[in-house]
Design a protein around this motif. Sequence first.
Motif, PDB file in Angstrom:
ATOM      1  N   UNK C 258      25.962 -33.040  42.684  1.00  0.00           N
ATOM      2  CA  UNK C 258      25.366 -34.341  42.379  1.00  0.00           C
ATOM      3  C   UNK C 258      23.885 -34.354  42.747  1.00  0.00           C
ATOM      4  N   UNK C 259      23.579 -33.840  43.916  1.00  0.00           N
ATOM      5  CA  UNK C 259      22.182 -33.823  44.348  1.00  0.00           C
ATOM      6  C   UNK C 259      21.359 -32.936  43.418  1.00  0.00           C
ATOM      7  N   UNK C 260      21.906 -31.762  43.102  1.00  0.00           N
ATOM      8  CA  UNK C 260      21.167 -30.852  42.226  1.00  0.00           C
ATOM      9  C   UNK C 260      20.943 -31.471  40.841  1.00  0.00           C
ATOM     10  N   UNK C 261      21.934 -32.163  40.378  1.00  0.00           N
ATOM     11  CA  UNK C 261      21.790 -32.772  39.038  1.00  0.00           C
ATOM     12  C   UNK C 261      20.645 -33.773  39.039  1.00  0.00           C
ATOM     13  N   UNK C 262      20.553 -34.550  40.093  1.00  0.00           N
ATOM     14  CA  UNK C 262      19.459 -35.519  40.177  1.00  0.00           C
ATOM     15  C   UNK C 262      18.118 -34.802  40.220  1.00  0.00           C
ATOM     16  N   UNK C 263      18.062 -33.743  40.998  1.00  0.00           N
ATOM     17  CA  UNK C 263      16.811 -32.997  41.104  1.00  0.00           C
ATOM     18  C   UNK C 263      16.448 -32.361  39.772  1.00  0.00           C
ATOM     19  N   UNK C 264      17.448 -31.839  39.094  1.00  0.00           N
ATOM     20  CA  UNK C 264      17.202 -31.196  37.810  1.00  0.00           C
ATOM     21  C   UNK C 264      16.641 -32.196  36.807  1.00  0.00           C
ATOM     22  N   UNK C 265      17.167 -33.391  36.859  1.00  0.00           N
ATOM     23  CA  UNK C 265      16.668 -34.431  35.957  1.00  0.00           C
ATOM     24  C   UNK C 265      15.194 -34.715  36.225  1.00  0.00           C
ATOM     25  N   UNK C 266      14.860 -34.777  37.513  1.00  0.00           N
ATOM     26  CA  UNK C 266      13.459 -35.029  37.870  1.00  0.00           C
ATOM     27  C   UNK C 266      12.579 -33.860  37.431  1.00  0.00           C
ATOM     28  N   UNK C 267      13.056 -32.654  37.729  1.00  0.00           N
ATOM     29  CA  UNK C 267      12.260 -31.465  37.416  1.00  0.00           C
ATOM     30  C   UNK C 267      12.042 -31.345  35.911  1.00  0.00           C
ATOM     31  N   UNK C 268      13.040 -31.750  35.165  1.00  0.00           N
ATOM     32  CA  UNK C 268      12.928 -31.651  33.713  1.00  0.00           C
ATOM     33  C   UNK C 268      11.755 -32.449  33.156  1.00  0.00           C
ATOM     34  N   UNK C 269      11.376 -33.484  33.903  1.00  0.00           N
ATOM     35  CA  UNK C 269      10.260 -34.314  33.455  1.00  0.00           C
ATOM     36  C   UNK C 269       8.927 -33.808  33.959  1.00  0.00           C
ATOM     37  N   UNK C 270       8.984 -32.722  34.751  1.00  0.00           N
ATOM     38  CA  UNK C 270       7.762 -32.270  35.416  1.00  0.00           C
ATOM     39  C   UNK C 270       7.558 -30.781  35.236  1.00  0.00           C
ATOM     40  N   UNK C 271       8.080 -30.265  34.130  1.00  0.00           N
ATOM     41  CA  UNK C 271       8.106 -28.811  33.947  1.00  0.00           C
ATOM     42  C   UNK C 271       6.743 -28.177  34.166  1.00  0.00           C
ATOM     43  N   UNK C 272       5.736 -28.817  33.648  1.00  0.00           N
ATOM     44  CA  UNK C 272       4.405 -28.202  33.738  1.00  0.00           C
ATOM     45  C   UNK C 272       3.722 -28.482  35.057  1.00  0.00           C
ATOM     46  N   UNK C 273       4.360 -29.259  35.888  1.00  0.00           N
ATOM     47  CA  UNK C 273       3.784 -29.611  37.173  1.00  0.00           C
ATOM     48  C   UNK C 273       4.501 -28.935  38.339  1.00  0.00           C
ATOM     49  N   UNK C 274       5.561 -28.221  38.049  1.00  0.00           N
ATOM     50  CA  UNK C 274       6.376 -27.695  39.167  1.00  0.00           C
ATOM     51  C   UNK C 274       5.624 -26.624  39.953  1.00  0.00           C
ATOM     52  N   UNK C 275       5.633 -26.792  41.283  1.00  0.00           N
ATOM     53  CA  UNK C 275       5.075 -25.749  42.138  1.00  0.00           C
ATOM     54  C   UNK C 275       5.983 -24.534  42.191  1.00  0.00           C
ATOM     55  N   UNK C 276       7.281 -24.820  42.216  1.00  0.00           N
ATOM     56  CA  UNK C 276       8.274 -23.746  42.327  1.00  0.00           C
ATOM     57  C   UNK C 276       9.421 -24.101  41.387  1.00  0.00           C
ATOM     58  N   UNK C 277      10.191 -23.127  40.991  1.00  0.00           N
ATOM     59  CA  UNK C 277      11.364 -23.448  40.181  1.00  0.00           C
ATOM     60  C   UNK C 277      12.294 -24.383  40.957  1.00  0.00           C
ATOM     61  N   UNK C 278      12.907 -25.302  40.284  1.00  0.00           N
ATOM     62  CA  UNK C 278      13.863 -26.204  40.941  1.00  0.00           C
ATOM     63  C   UNK C 278      15.241 -25.579  40.882  1.00  0.00           C
ATOM     64  N   UNK C 279      15.661 -25.001  42.009  1.00  0.00           N
ATOM     65  CA  UNK C 279      16.943 -24.287  42.007  1.00  0.00           C
ATOM     66  C   UNK C 279      17.923 -24.871  43.020  1.00  0.00           C
ATOM     67  N   UNK C 280      17.645 -26.071  43.456  1.00  0.00           N
ATOM     68  CA  UNK C 280      18.572 -26.729  44.378  1.00  0.00           C
ATOM     69  C   UNK C 280      18.363 -28.235  44.218  1.00  0.00           C
ATOM     70  N   UNK C 281      18.105 -28.919  45.303  1.00  0.00           N
ATOM     71  CA  UNK C 281      17.972 -30.376  45.211  1.00  0.00           C
ATOM     72  C   UNK C 281      16.585 -30.873  45.598  1.00  0.00           C
ATOM     73  N   UNK C 282      15.601 -29.975  45.560  1.00  0.00           N
ATOM     74  CA  UNK C 282      14.243 -30.374  45.900  1.00  0.00           C
ATOM     75  C   UNK C 282      13.324 -30.079  44.716  1.00  0.00           C
ATOM     76  N   UNK C 283      12.380 -30.972  44.521  1.00  0.00           N
ATOM     77  CA  UNK C 283      11.427 -30.811  43.424  1.00  0.00           C
ATOM     78  C   UNK C 283      10.023 -30.957  43.991  1.00  0.00           C
ATOM     79  N   UNK C 284       9.219 -29.936  43.807  1.00  0.00           N
ATOM     80  CA  UNK C 284       7.841 -29.931  44.306  1.00  0.00           C
ATOM     81  C   UNK C 284       6.909 -30.052  43.107  1.00  0.00           C
ATOM     82  N   UNK C 285       6.174 -31.134  43.079  1.00  0.00           N
ATOM     83  CA  UNK C 285       5.445 -31.516  41.867  1.00  0.00           C
ATOM     84  C   UNK C 285       3.957 -31.636  42.174  1.00  0.00           C
ATOM     85  N   UNK C 286       3.169 -30.919  41.393  1.00  0.00           N
ATOM     86  CA  UNK C 286       1.728 -31.091  41.496  1.00  0.00           C
ATOM     87  C   UNK C 286       1.357 -32.490  41.037  1.00  0.00           C
ATOM     88  N   UNK C 287       0.626 -33.209  41.832  1.00  0.00           N
ATOM     89  CA  UNK C 287       0.115 -34.505  41.374  1.00  0.00           C
ATOM     90  C   UNK C 287      -0.986 -34.950  42.313  1.00  0.00           C
TER      91      UNK C 287
END
Lengths: 333, 333, 333, 333
Positions: C258-287
């Motif tokens: 469940x946590x990963x799914x939420x993170x994946x949804x967020x990461x999907x909207x930030x593909x070009x901003x991701x600092x690192x691949x989203x492979x768990x439940x954390x999303x690191x976003x350049x902004x």
Amino acid sequence: MLFVSDNTAPVHPQVWDAMRAADAPDAPYDGDALSQRLDAAFSALFDRECAVVWTSTGTAANCLALATLVPPYGGVVCHDDAHIEQDEAGAPEFYTHGAKLMLAHGPHAKLTPENIAAVVDPIRDDVHRVQPCTIAITQATEQGCTYTPGELATLTAYARAKGFSVHMDGARFANAVAHLGCSAAEAGPAHGIDTLTFGMIKNGAMGAEALILFDPAKAAEAKRRHKRAGQLQSKGRFLAAQLLAMLDGDLWLANARAANAAATAIAGAAVHRLLYPCEANEVFVRCTAEERANLRDQGFVFYDWGPDAARFVAAWNTPAEAAQALAKAIASL
Amino acid sequence: MLFVSDNTAPVHPQVWDAMRAADAPDAPYDGDALSQRLDAAFSALFDRECAVVWTSTGTAANCLALATLVPPYGGVVCHDDAHIEQDEAGAPEFYTHGAKLMLAHGPHAKLTPENIAAVVDPIRDDVHRVQPCTIAITQATEQGCTYTPGELATLTAYARAKGFSVHMDGARFANAVAHLGCSAAEAGPAHGIDTLTFGMIKNGAMGAEALILFDPAKAAEAKRRHKRAGQLQSKGRFLAAQLLAMLDGDLWLANARAANAAATAIAGAAVHRLLYPCEANEVFVRCTAEERANLRDQGFVFYDWGPDAARFVAAWNTPAEAAQALAKAIASL
Amino acid sequence: MLFVSDNTAPVHPQVWDAMRAADAPDAPYDGDALSQRLDAAFSALFDRECAVVWTSTGTAANCLALATLVPPYGGVVCHDDAHIEQDEAGAPEFYTHGAKLMLAHGPHAKLTPENIAAVVDPIRDDVHRVQPCTIAITQATEQGCTYTPGELATLTAYARAKGFSVHMDGARFANAVAHLGCSAAEAGPAHGIDTLTFGMIKNGAMGAEALILFDPAKAAEAKRRHKRAGQLQSKGRFLAAQLLAMLDGDLWLANARAANAAATAIAGAAVHRLLYPCEANEVFVRCTAEERANLRDQGFVFYDWGPDAARFVAAWNTPAEAAQALAKAIASL
Amino acid sequence: MLFVSDNTAPVHPQVWDAMRAADAPDAPYDGDALSQRLDAAFSALFDRECAVVWTSTGTAANCLALATLVPPYGGVVCHDDAHIEQDEAGAPEFYTHGAKLMLAHGPHAKLTPENIAAVVDPIRDDVHRVQPCTIAITQATEQGCTYTPGELATLTAYARAKGFSVHMDGARFANAVAHLGCSAAEAGPAHGIDTLTFGMIKNGAMGAEALILFDPAKAAEAKRRHKRAGQLQSKGRFLAAQLLAMLDGDLWLANARAANAAATAIAGAAVHRLLYPCEANEVFVRCTAEERANLRDQGFVFYDWGPDAARFVAAWNTPAEAAQALAKAIASL
């Protein structure tokens, strides 16, 4: 006339000579030729393989030994008069990272299966109690007594049966051997002890003790702990030179015999006053404050041993005449 | 011709003389008359009150100093080439009970406010992060360079502003003073450092370093830790004698000047090959494996410094001819 | 809408139920029936024998593991972003009695044979250097990335070849397994790691983590250290209940998915901003700071990740709508 | 009918309620609103400023307290029956980095100026001996006895005169207060103790004890040691909730009174068999193995207390009928 401590005795001329001879370029730390000879020299003396690490103090040797024998969460059984408990300022706890000293009581500062059992038998074998791992004995003891080979055999058999390792603090190991008249091995190593601090400083060296590991496989760990404790001197050849000089021609034994002879002479004049049997180079004599003042007025320097006694320590260089003078003075009290 | 390390240099004759002269009965440990003179002797040298504890190694002196400056849960900023990080086998962590070394990067193995800030500024001031407490610098540095008085003033002002204490590892402090041509105080103590390891062993002593505490109120704690570390030798008079002999007539400075002069001669022949400026008694020279083999074939003994360089260390007794011979050989490569 | 940390997520209802059910008399400490079931329960999950010790924090679990793997004079190689280096306040040094953390550098906070070798290969095998003994990795890493089974096989083969033990900090182990889609064993234990912190608190428990020892012979030592660290709670049944509830019906996996799914949804909207691949439940976003302010104005709560990025963490209870709202907000920046 | 230990008692319903109420998002660690209320709540109770740190065990609270009071090279005087000596597996040595426990002897597991003096007076004030720094007492004691306010005043005056700090292990502090009928302050804090472990777990909480620091300036250090010991739980709000629930409406006192009343009922039936006065919730009763077997046959569960006695512990939830049944059974032996 000094009977304060063998701690302050001078350095033996043969030790000086060996140190001077060592003042030539060689590898630093313990890579020099002299340090490299130590394992073989002590192995020959004890007639069994051992590894040797020099230290600058007996405290360091004792505590490095304990650190290789007991985990931080373990316990060390020792006599409540033991040097490691009374005089090392918490060094055992420092080197072992917090192992607990467990104090046994008994005459002559000696451990026996009985007085050890009184300490360890009540300890539940559960996770809430520190578990005893190691027995630490002193040869000769803090009361100037020695363990006989028979006593050692009994004690180490008990230790093996209980799964305890055994460390021997031999700050005055030479004096014990001289008293017992047995081999160096029989005074300890032959009975299966794990580690020995073979004290040289009180007996004619300047600043080198020998930590003996009877399981040479432990040497690598001991050397890492030794360096980490700030014990690895860069000009280690001077420490090795001291140890080898003490072994050479059994100087250690001759010196100890001289010290013991002086102590025996003193004790002979104080038979009815002795607190403990005189089995090494220390004499503990019951005497009043007035009697001590009397002796001091005659020029004898020594420590009080509580309110009603005095401790006289003979060293390798104590003149026979001084010992006889003290004996006479005590007899005349 | 030995250029391996000043570690292995012989003991200076005046040190030998002082040690022989110390071989008379006196109080044990540091109660002897010589040990009792140390505080005054170093206070005079540095022109400020300090307390002095002798140790058998620089590692012990450095780590005792750190233990008085940083709590177990604190951090020590040092250069990533620092001896305490690279060569003391975890002794800082042992003596401090687990303080963390925090590694700064910069040329010449020197710390600056800038490279310290790069380490400490990102550390959040919360309970999850180890907080830096102390700065440890080396004078002369592990790359044979010195901090000028001006650099020290800047660095210690920064430290004070941040609330950091400062330890100076002076294993080659004498060489730094000799190079700088300033007073001993100006090379460190005058700038408000807290503790100094004044190294004597590489510079002519046998087995005694001086731990200097510029807050004498810390001496009691330092002495307890010193005993607890197994550093308190019973015949301490021999260590005090070494230190006093080194101070006597500024032998420390004369010896350091001799070593530096030899190094300078070598460096002069290698100007275009120097990895770092030669500001003490060490010369780091770029040279190929073939060139090193060539030098070794000529009888020069030294350490490789990585794959493409060599380290040559001059000592107080390095013959001028040997240094010139080496200089010539390097120039001819 | 909270994306600060999974640390603060509520306790899962099934965990509450299990805790309430545990509120009946039973033996204290870890003698209760629930604690006694843990070894078998985790052994079944990992399809290999293991011993389990509950702890109240991941820090305690990680550091107890390290204490069983590395001696006080040894080293632990970890990534410079590792939680044990950055966020545990020196607990590794405390529990291990001063072992040194050795910092490797590399993308995604991952260790590889190459970046480990860059740390350990220059370390001379002599007594002056702390020797590396153990490798500590984090699954998922501090940058929200996972080690694949293949990467783990390579890494553990390297460790075995070098004689290093391996600890895995699995504060978000469940999230790693959920991402990898492999078995719990394949995400770590199957590859020959020695110890694992299986984190439950971020994933629905209240105050219980599982320290897994894959060498059950180490359990006795670990339990002594655990008690000595003040970790042995008298009402341990409540910790065991939490762990068993998390295992029951693979709640740990459902929550992580469940946590990963939420993170994946967020990461999907930030593909070009991701600092690192989203492979768990954390999303690191350049902004930018402005963009972050914009998001905060919309009610999103999260941490800055340095000056130019933000970290969003999804938890087991993150509503899908909240994740979608955040995704949309990021896409609209 | 369980009289084994208050350790195993259930969690009080009001504690459960408070924990459930705490299950809402808040800051992690001790940044939550509940944790932030603790200092004020306990300051009000004790009528003096204090800082509070929650821990998961009494061992952790005791040992964190000691770590803030005694340096690694210092000593802690405690009774030889003290929990810190007998039941904490060396945790005091671990947390303090090797401080030495110094064992006093005396009835009722109580320290007095006299039995402390018997330990500390013979300790020479020199660097070879570990120096006592701190006194650790237990309220109520390990023999179920309490210190009266008068005894505490005498003891703390002695401590102040000697320069010793004072820690109070209050695992059953609530029971002591209930027995004494005085204020919480008068049972300890009012007399100038430095630190208190206020035990809640035996008295109705689940896994939270309160470490009280009466010098709030020490809180920062204590919190660093707390994190470093792996005690800082991320969902700390659940621990704070337990402590606040215990304070709320003086639940701690009501629970302790209930437990004490049950113990008093039992003790009333065993007046001639009591090993120690019953001054809290524990009853130590002389009885033979046969008598113990007899009681067990009737369904009473309890610990042996050596070969000739039994220990019965009442908890907050012990039914009055169970206590009366036990009292009757003892009376009928």
